[in-house]
Design an enzyme around this catalytic site. Structure first.
Site, mmCIF file in Angstrom:
data_model
loop_
_atom_site.group_PDB
_atom_site.id
_atom_site.type_symbol
_atom_site.label_atom_id
_atom_site.label_comp_id
_atom_site.label_asym_id
_atom_site.label_seq_id
_atom_site.Cartn_x
_atom_site.Cartn_y
_atom_site.Cartn_z
ATOM 1 N N CYS A 62 7.012 0.340 7.005
ATOM 2 C CA CYS A 62 6.478 1.462 6.239
ATOM 3 C C CYS A 62 7.580 2.061 5.372
ATOM 4 O O CYS A 62 8.719 2.183 5.830
ATOM 5 C CB CYS A 62 5.948 2.517 7.209
ATOM 6 S SG CYS A 62 5.178 3.922 6.424
ATOM 7 N N LEU A 63 7.230 2.425 4.134
ATOM 8 C CA LEU A 63 8.218 3.055 3.257
ATOM 9 C C LEU A 63 8.755 4.338 3.884
ATOM 10 O O LEU A 63 9.895 4.732 3.639
ATOM 11 C CB LEU A 63 7.586 3.384 1.903
ATOM 12 C CG LEU A 63 7.090 2.191 1.066
ATOM 13 C CD1 LEU A 63 6.358 2.694 -0.175
ATOM 14 C CD2 LEU A 63 8.238 1.285 0.666
ATOM 15 N N HIS A 83 -3.697 1.012 7.851
ATOM 16 C CA HIS A 83 -2.366 1.633 7.829
ATOM 17 C C HIS A 83 -2.363 2.845 6.882
ATOM 18 O O HIS A 83 -1.848 3.909 7.228
ATOM 19 C CB HIS A 83 -1.342 0.570 7.382
ATOM 20 C CG HIS A 83 0.078 1.053 7.289
ATOM 21 N ND1 HIS A 83 1.089 0.577 8.103
ATOM 22 C CD2 HIS A 83 0.663 1.967 6.470
ATOM 23 C CE1 HIS A 83 2.222 1.181 7.779
ATOM 24 N NE2 HIS A 83 2.010 2.024 6.798
ATOM 25 N N GLU A 84 -2.963 2.679 5.692
ATOM 26 C CA GLU A 84 -2.942 3.774 4.697
ATOM 27 C C GLU A 84 -3.848 4.931 5.114
ATOM 28 O O GLU A 84 -3.488 6.098 4.942
ATOM 29 C CB GLU A 84 -3.337 3.256 3.311
ATOM 30 C CG GLU A 84 -2.432 2.159 2.737
ATOM 31 C CD GLU A 84 -0.944 2.445 2.856
ATOM 32 O OE1 GLU A 84 -0.542 3.619 2.834
ATOM 33 O OE2 GLU A 84 -0.167 1.469 2.990
ATOM 34 N N GLN A 131 2.593 10.295 1.614
ATOM 35 C CA GLN A 131 3.951 9.738 1.652
ATOM 36 C C GLN A 131 4.827 10.290 0.540
ATOM 37 O O GLN A 131 6.054 10.178 0.604
ATOM 38 C CB GLN A 131 3.912 8.202 1.556
ATOM 39 C CG GLN A 131 3.366 7.529 2.803
ATOM 40 C CD GLN A 131 3.388 6.021 2.681
ATOM 41 O OE1 GLN A 131 2.495 5.437 2.098
ATOM 42 N NE2 GLN A 131 4.428 5.389 3.213
ATOM 43 N N GLY A 148 0.821 -1.197 0.000
ATOM 44 C CA GLY A 148 0.000 0.000 0.000
ATOM 45 C C GLY A 148 0.854 1.245 0.000
ATOM 46 O O GLY A 148 2.051 1.207 0.312
ATOM 47 N N HIS A 182 -2.205 7.252 7.374
ATOM 48 C CA HIS A 182 -1.349 8.248 6.700
ATOM 49 C C HIS A 182 -2.147 9.500 6.326
ATOM 50 O O HIS A 182 -1.655 10.618 6.436
ATOM 51 C CB HIS A 182 -0.743 7.664 5.424
ATOM 52 C CG HIS A 182 0.489 6.824 5.649
ATOM 53 N ND1 HIS A 182 1.623 7.324 6.238
ATOM 54 C CD2 HIS A 182 0.760 5.533 5.351
ATOM 55 C CE1 HIS A 182 2.541 6.367 6.295
ATOM 56 N NE2 HIS A 182 2.043 5.265 5.768
#
Lengths: 174, 167
Positions: free
Chosen positions: B97-98, B139-140, B52, B47, B143
């Protein structure tokens, strides 16, 4: 700055302020902190912490000796190989519980070791009561064998009254 | 088209709350294509969310169709203005996470969710999700609200049995 890492071990009777005093002393001497595990075990406080900086092991020990004496802590310092950014995420978690009896950890981890399971973290506790203690343990680790192999290997322990299960950790990156 | 640079901590912009998308036009579709390319570029990312890459609109992409072990999923989902309308159950799982390189941790998430979201055309959809895919969506959406998984990490030893409700 050349980063030379030491593994600092601190143990002693638990009381408020141990972490604050130890880390303040290190900070005042220009030392850097890396990864750490700090935990209360059986009424003691334990610290395993990566420390780096210009001081050598002896100077580090001297710097901490006064705080250690005041707080009744014993400390130990080892120069260490390795460094930061070497994390390996676990791909399995093994949960164990059962009546506390001799050999439970050795048996479970022995079986895991035979499958090439590398333990990354192990938390264990004795719960229950004085006359009826129960052992509870979680083991996170990495193995390249499939889930079925670990399950088959661990199933033999169930007949010995050890409640053990293994589940894959599917890491999510988002 | 190239992958966009990813914001990483401690970049304060990751704490920004993203705005509702109102225009469903070509520039939105272009951005979504670029965001998807960036997700595929990020190693193993299921995702990605617009903030981000420094784009503060309520846009996320989730794709759980390629995992080591197959999990229930709805394929490649572009989620515009997503909203969780119902959640149920909770479970600890491991997340990375990225935007948080070289760190993973355990997070408690709802195991079942109902989700409302628009697609790139602006059309509304409803989804029911479970497990891994439901985790990815939570999670997304975090963000989009300026929340990172490290704000929710639990210690196995002390927090596992403490009941925590998502949000």
């Amino acid at each position: 700055m050349s980063k030379h890492w030491y593994m600092l071990t601190v143990t002693g009777e638990d009381k408020p302020g141990i972490v604050a005093r130890i880390t303040r002393t290190l900070f005042d001497r220009g030392m850097h902190l890396g990864e750490a595990s700090m935990l209360r075990l059986g009424g003691n406080f334990t610290i395993m912490m990566m420390v780096a900086g210009e001081m050598d092991a002896q100077a580090l020990e001297e710097a901490l000796s006064q705080v250690a004496a005041e707080l009744g802590l014993s400390l130990h310092i080892d120069p260490m190989q390795g460094g930061l950014h070497r994390h390996v995420p676990p791909n399995f978690i093994v949960r164990v519980s059962g009546a506390d009896k001799a050999g439970i950890v050795a048996k479970v981890t022995g079986v895991l070791a035979q499958d090439g399971f590398n333990i990354l973290g192990l938390d264990s506790d004795v719960a229950g009561s004085e006359d009826k203690p129960v052992y509870i343990m979680q083991i996170a680790g990495i193995a390249s064998v499939p889930l079925e192999t670990l399950e088959a290997s661990l199933s033999g322990l169930r007949s010995e009254g050890i409640d053990v299960n293994v589940s894959p950790v599917e890491m999510l990156v988002g | 088209m190239e992958a966009l640079p990813i914001l990483t901590i401690p970049d304060d912009r990751l704490k920004q709350v993203s705005e509702t998308v109102t225009g469903f036009d070509d520039s939105l579709r272009r951005f979504v294509a670029q965001l998807e390319l960036t997700r595929q570029h990020g190693p193993g990312a299921v995702g990605i969310a617009a903030p981000q890459v420094g784009h503060f609109q309520r846009i996320a992409i989730v794709d759980c169709s390629v995992t080591r072990k197959p999990v229930p999923n709805h394929g490649n989902l572009v989620l515009i203005n997503p909203e969780i309308t119902h959640w149920d159950g909770y479970e600890v799982g491991r997340e990375g996470c990225l935007s948080v390189p070289d760190y993973t941790g355990n997070v408690i998430r709802a195991t079942h969710i109902k989700l409302k979201a628009q697609d790139v055309q602006g059309e509304e959809h409803e989804y029911e999700m479970e497990g891994y895919e439901a985790r990815a969506v939570q999670h997304e959406i975090d963000h989009l609200d300026g929340i990172l998984f490290i704000d929710r990490v639990v210690s196995r030893r002390t927090d596992l049995f403490k009941r925590k409700v998502y949000r």
